[in-house]
Scaffold this motif. Structure first.
Motif, PDB file in Angstrom:
ATOM      1  N   ARG A   1      -1.046  21.911  -8.307  1.00  0.00           N
ATOM      2  CA  ARG A   1      -0.999  20.828  -8.080  1.00  0.00           C
ATOM      3  C   ARG A   1      -2.178  19.362  -7.673  1.00  0.00           C
ATOM      4  N   VAL A   2      -1.223  17.984  -7.435  1.00  0.00           N
ATOM      5  CA  VAL A   2      -2.358  17.135  -7.748  1.00  0.00           C
ATOM      6  C   VAL A   2      -1.784  16.005  -6.927  1.00  0.00           C
ATOM      7  N   THR A   3      -1.879  15.367  -6.594  1.00  0.00           N
ATOM      8  CA  THR A   3      -1.678  13.919  -5.506  1.00  0.00           C
ATOM      9  C   THR A   3      -1.397  12.809  -6.635  1.00  0.00           C
ATOM     10  N   LEU A   4      -0.348  11.460  -6.322  1.00  0.00           N
ATOM     11  CA  LEU A   4      -0.677  10.253  -6.859  1.00  0.00           C
ATOM     12  C   LEU A   4      -1.863  10.149  -7.645  1.00  0.00           C
ATOM     13  N   LEU A   5      -2.696   9.690  -6.433  1.00  0.00           N
ATOM     14  CA  LEU A   5      -4.280   9.478  -6.992  1.00  0.00           C
ATOM     15  C   LEU A   5      -4.124  10.152  -8.803  1.00  0.00           C
ATOM     16  N   ASP A   6      -4.622  11.602  -8.616  1.00  0.00           N
ATOM     17  CA  ASP A   6      -4.922  12.154  -9.480  1.00  0.00           C
ATOM     18  C   ASP A   6      -3.480  11.725 -11.108  1.00  0.00           C
ATOM     19  N   LEU A   7      -2.708  12.029 -11.025  1.00  0.00           N
ATOM     20  CA  LEU A   7      -1.282  11.203 -11.923  1.00  0.00           C
ATOM     21  C   LEU A   7      -1.937   9.936 -12.745  1.00  0.00           C
ATOM     22  N   PHE A   8      -2.794   9.154 -11.721  1.00  0.00           N
ATOM     23  CA  PHE A   8      -3.194   8.196 -12.805  1.00  0.00           C
ATOM     24  C   PHE A   8      -4.715   8.052 -13.556  1.00  0.00           C
ATOM     25  N   GLU A   9      -5.221   9.920 -13.869  1.00  0.00           N
ATOM     26  CA  GLU A   9      -6.020   9.949 -14.862  1.00  0.00           C
ATOM     27  C   GLU A   9      -7.201   9.052 -15.029  1.00  0.00           C
ATOM     28  N   GLY A  10      -7.319   8.878 -13.853  1.00  0.00           N
ATOM     29  CA  GLY A  10      -8.625   7.398 -13.855  1.00  0.00           C
ATOM     30  C   GLY A  10      -8.837   5.935 -14.421  1.00  0.00           C
ATOM     31  N   ARG A  11      -7.386   5.267 -14.498  1.00  0.00           N
ATOM     32  CA  ARG A  11      -6.435   4.950 -14.778  1.00  0.00           C
ATOM     33  C   ARG A  11      -6.361   3.804 -14.015  1.00  0.00           C
ATOM     34  N   ARG A  12      -6.166   2.228 -14.107  1.00  0.00           N
ATOM     35  CA  ARG A  12      -6.178   1.407 -13.390  1.00  0.00           C
ATOM     36  C   ARG A  12      -3.874   1.088 -12.943  1.00  0.00           C
ATOM     37  N   GLN A  13      -4.035   1.793 -13.618  1.00  0.00           N
ATOM     38  CA  GLN A  13      -1.586   1.665 -13.523  1.00  0.00           C
ATOM     39  C   GLN A  13      -1.436   2.832 -13.810  1.00  0.00           C
ATOM     40  N   LEU A  14      -0.622   3.235 -13.418  1.00  0.00           N
ATOM     41  CA  LEU A  14       0.433   4.318 -13.021  1.00  0.00           C
ATOM     42  C   LEU A  14       2.441   3.578 -13.863  1.00  0.00           C
ATOM     43  N   ILE A  15       3.008   4.338 -13.748  1.00  0.00           N
ATOM     44  CA  ILE A  15       4.037   4.036 -14.029  1.00  0.00           C
ATOM     45  C   ILE A  15       4.493   5.303 -13.945  1.00  0.00           C
TER      46      ILE A  15
ATOM     47  N   ARG B   1       0.737  -1.116  -0.106  1.00  0.00           N
ATOM     48  CA  ARG B   1       0.033  -0.207  -0.200  1.00  0.00           C
ATOM     49  C   ARG B   1       0.879   1.457  -0.095  1.00  0.00           C
ATOM     50  N   PHE B   2       0.592   2.184  -0.642  1.00  0.00           N
ATOM     51  CA  PHE B   2       1.180   3.663  -0.579  1.00  0.00           C
ATOM     52  C   PHE B   2       0.940   4.919  -0.359  1.00  0.00           C
ATOM     53  N   ASP B   3       1.036   5.151   0.083  1.00  0.00           N
ATOM     54  CA  ASP B   3       0.411   6.568   0.782  1.00  0.00           C
ATOM     55  C   ASP B   3      -0.246   7.567  -1.340  1.00  0.00           C
ATOM     56  N   ALA B   4      -1.532   7.696  -1.506  1.00  0.00           N
ATOM     57  CA  ALA B   4      -2.632   8.295  -2.218  1.00  0.00           C
ATOM     58  C   ALA B   4      -2.481   9.604  -1.976  1.00  0.00           C
ATOM     59  N   THR B   5      -1.121  10.438  -1.477  1.00  0.00           N
ATOM     60  CA  THR B   5      -1.770  11.656  -1.316  1.00  0.00           C
ATOM     61  C   THR B   5      -0.523  12.369  -1.419  1.00  0.00           C
TER      62      THR B   5
END
Length: 217
Positions: free
Chosen positions: A61-75, A48-52
């Motif tokens: 400013r954006v969060t780690l969760l925002d970087l997904f742009e709604g997709r399931r995976q993030l590189i 588990r990783f902090d999404a904030t």
């Protein structure tokens, strides 16, 4: 290339085909082994990783969760560009030059971002110089150190389950080679990468030592 560089043996077409077929068998074996490693990579446990975690980009400013742009995976590629540094790392730049059209990743529910400690204006200046369109944000806080990246580079992979974020994979050093298509093309050629580790007489450069930013060759 030097005039004294050893070249492959000249043989008949039939002898070439025999040698090619023998190598093909090894290439197929290597492909199957790589597939098996990829399957094991997919089965790695996740943490588990902090999404904030916060970043700053062109839109604020954006969060780690925002970087997904709604997709399931993030590189996430941890790009070496520090505050006050005018140009990014040549090796990181080589890698980003080899990033394909992001629509192909998006088609598989995957987003790619670059992150660096440099300020947003510094990032935008270098991004414009290189002609890149890959999303790139500035890290705030301890995101890079918490990913095991402290001044270097690396690739982190994350999975989103609702609003929960998990880290599934990380690689650095020569693990980044797998993302550089230029090297894959050179590995098909008789002269290869022309680095000292390959074969005697192929070159004197260490791994990656010949890389430059694409506007500096």
């Amino acid at each position: 290339m030097t005039e004294t560089m050893a070249l492959p043996e000249i043989v008949s077409r039939d002898d070439w085909q025999i040698a090619r077929d023998a190598l093909l068998a090894k290439e197929k074996e290597l492909t199957r082994a790589a597939d098996a490693v990829a399957a094991e990579r997919r089965r790695l446990p996740m943490v588990r990783f902090d999404a904030t975690y916060e970043f700053e980009g062109p839109q604020g400013r954006v969060t780690l969760l925002d970087l997904f742009e709604g997709r399931r995976q993030l590189i996430v590629y941890h790009f070496m560009l520090a505050p006050g540094q005018k140009a990014g790392c040549p090796g990181c730049s080589m890698l980003v030059d080899n990033v394909g059209h992001l629509a192909h990743l998006h088609a598989r529910d995957t987003t790619l971002y670059l992150v660096s400690p440099a300020t947003p204006p510094e990032i935008e200046r270098y991004k414009e110089r290189m002609g890149w369109t890959v999303p790139w944000v500035s890290t705030l806080g301890d995101f890079n150190p918490d990913c095991g990246v402290d001044g270097g580079f690396g690739v982190s992979v994350f999975l989103r389950d609702g609003d929960d974020v998990f880290r599934t994979y990380f690689t650095t050093n020569r693990g980044g080679d797998q993302l550089i298509g230029t090297l894959r093309y050179l590995d098909l050629t008789p002269l290869g990468r022309q680095e000292a580790w390959e074969e005697s007489g192929r070159g004197t450069d260490g791994p990656g030592h010949w890389w430059k930013r694409h506007d500096e060759y």
